[in-house]
Design an enzyme around this catalytic site. Structure first.
Site, PDB file in Angstrom:
ATOM      1  N   GLY A 159      28.614   6.079 -29.057  1.00 39.29           N
ATOM      2  CA  GLY A 159      28.267   5.128 -30.290  1.00 39.29           C
ATOM      3  C   GLY A 159      28.191   3.842 -29.522  1.00 39.29           C
ATOM      4  N   THR A 235      40.660   3.458 -25.549  1.00 42.43           N
ATOM      5  CA  THR A 235      40.739   2.594 -26.439  1.00 42.43           C
ATOM      6  C   THR A 235      40.168   2.863 -27.636  1.00 42.43           C
ATOM      7  OG1 THR A 235      38.334   1.486 -25.589  1.00 42.43           O
ATOM      8  CG2 THR A 235      40.276   0.560 -24.604  1.00 42.43           C
ATOM      9  N   ARG A 237      41.406   5.771 -30.176  1.00 43.40           N
ATOM     10  CA  ARG A 237      42.378   5.970 -31.113  1.00 43.40           C
ATOM     11  C   ARG A 237      43.567   6.850 -30.592  1.00 43.40           C
ATOM     12  NH1 ARG A 237      41.197   2.299 -34.031  1.00 43.40           N
ATOM     13  NH2 ARG A 237      40.900   2.354 -36.230  1.00 43.40           N
ATOM     14  N   GLU A 266      52.114   3.988 -33.235  1.00 41.91           N
ATOM     15  CA  GLU A 266      52.009   2.584 -32.843  1.00 41.91           C
ATOM     16  C   GLU A 266      53.080   1.692 -33.839  1.00 41.91           C
ATOM     17  OE1 GLU A 266      48.057   1.268 -32.940  1.00 41.91           O
ATOM     18  OE2 GLU A 266      47.477   2.697 -31.481  1.00 41.91           O
ATOM     19  N   HIS A 285      46.914  -2.050 -28.779  1.00 38.87           N
ATOM     20  CA  HIS A 285      45.922  -2.076 -29.479  1.00 38.87           C
ATOM     21  C   HIS A 285      45.426  -3.294 -29.745  1.00 38.87           C
ATOM     22  CE1 HIS A 285      44.297   0.593 -33.060  1.00 38.87           C
ATOM     23  NE2 HIS A 285      43.344  -0.316 -32.825  1.00 38.87           N
TER      24      HIS A 285
HETATM   25  C1  DGY Z   1      38.974  -0.773 -35.249  1.00 36.59           C
HETATM   26  O1  DGY Z   1      38.254  -1.608 -36.089  1.00 36.59           O
HETATM   27  O2  DGY Z   1      38.778   0.543 -35.683  1.00 36.59           O
HETATM   28  C2  DGY Z   1      39.835  -1.130 -34.251  1.00 36.59           C
HETATM   29  O3  DGY Z   1      40.753  -0.014 -33.678  1.00 36.59           O
HETATM   30  C3  DGY Z   1      40.350  -2.573 -34.164  1.00 36.59           C
HETATM   31  O4  DGY Z   1      40.789  -2.908 -32.828  1.00 36.59           O
END
Ligand code: DGY
Length: 326
Positions: A159, A235, A237, A266, A285
């Site tokens: 993506g 980075t 989820r 978290e 995060h």
């Molecule tokens: C989102 O917008 O889903 C991101 O995880 C925020 O950093």
């Protein structure tokens, strides 16, 4: 006609909320902590719409009890905190904020990759704690890390963010492999099977959404099928990576390191085994955490709300099918 009643779960700056003034009856959460489920439930009862954050769990049971709720606008690109299927069943459009945070998140992913490869956080701690002493000022095998240039980067999920990470890899002189659930041609990226990507990549960076299909996607088997000495960056989820399996792979040295911005729970719990591992670089995060990106995200969340209040389709909607049945 009475104005629509809208609730915002975080004190967003006034200038960001300005487009909503006069077109709805706006109420903003004033607490300093995220709302509890009970607070969230009572705050959105009898509201027509909500602007929320990714820390607000909008569950099926919460939606079942809302008679009036007509839109949900989340200031996030990920919507795994919202039961989108339940919202769709009730014809509630769910808005998100795509297209504005990919480059910022890719910067952090690459930062974690560099930090994990070259042990930057560990080295910083070493210097701060006064461990760098004159009996060992420099030595040929002192703080050895791994090269980034010339190495192979595997991007899982092509993506916007995955593609932005791939571009950074290319600029660093890396060979870039990519895998996506659906076939996608991306410039400078060699498309391979997931098995090939895991086996050949020195660095694997995760960029898939958390859905019921991707929960624990990086399980024991997939982590162990990564190249020995590899580095995993997440980075995207928490919940996509099996944390017990990852901790084990880092402990036994199958993986050299990891760079993690997101976690199953978290904030990361004080009892997490991750905290005992020196070869993890953490961040809390903060993938999209720059002032300008957060401003754009908030603006898009408000833009979605303004459209919904006016009875128009939200410009950024994850379940646009609700408009067909309206
Ligand atoms: C989102 O917008 O889903 C991101 O995880 C925020 O950093």
């Amino acid at each position: 006609m009475a104005l629509k009643r809208v609730f915002v779960t975080y004190r967003l700056p006034e200038d960001i909320l300005r487009p909503l003034s006069g077109i709805c009856d706006l109420e903003v959460w004033t607490g300093n902590k995220p709302m509890t489920p009970t607070e969230l439930f009572s705050a959105i009862c009898d509201r027509d719409g909500i602007i929320c954050l990714l820390t607000d769990e909008i569950t099926r049971s919460l939606l079942e009890n809302q008679e009036k709720l007509n839109f949900i606008s989340s200031m996030s690109v990920g919507v795994d905190h919202i039961d989108v299927a339940a919202a769709t069943n009730r014809n509630i459009p769910v808005g998100n904020t795509p297209g504005v945070l990919a480059e910022t998140t890719a910067d952090l992913a690459f930062g974690l990759l560099l930090a994990a490869a070259r042990r930057i956080a560990e080295a910083d701690k070493f210097v701060r704690e006064g461990q760098w002493m004159s009996d060992m000022p420099w030595s040929p095998d002192f703080f050895l890390g791994k090269d980034v240039h010339g190495a192979t980067l595997g991007v899982v999920g092509l993506g916007e963010t995955g593609k932005a990470v791939a571009r950074r890899g290319k600029a660093f002189g890396m060979r870039v492999l990519g895998w996506n659930r659906t076939q996608k041609d991306v410039e400078h990226v060699e498309l391979v099977t997931l098995d090939e990507l895991l086996a050949e990549s020195d660095y694997v960076s995760i960029h898939i959404a958390r859905t019921s299909e991707t929960l624990l996607f990086f399980d024991h088997e997939r982590i162990m099928s990564m190249k020995k000495g590899g580095i995993l960056i997440n980075t995207a989820r928490g919940g996509i990576v099996d944390e017990t399996a990852l901790a084990n792979a880092l402990k036994i040295g199958h993986l050299a390191a990891a760079g993690l911005d997101v976690f199953e729970t978290e904030p990361l719990q004080a009892r997490s085994t991750f905290l005992n591992l020196k070869n993890i670089v953490f961040s809390p995060h903060i993938g999209s955490a720059t002032a300008s990106t957060r401003k754009r995200m908030a603006e898009l969340a408000v833009e979605n709300a303004v459209a919904a209040i006016a009875g128009r389709p939200m410009p950024f909607c994850v379940n646009p099918e609700v408009y067909r049945s309206r």
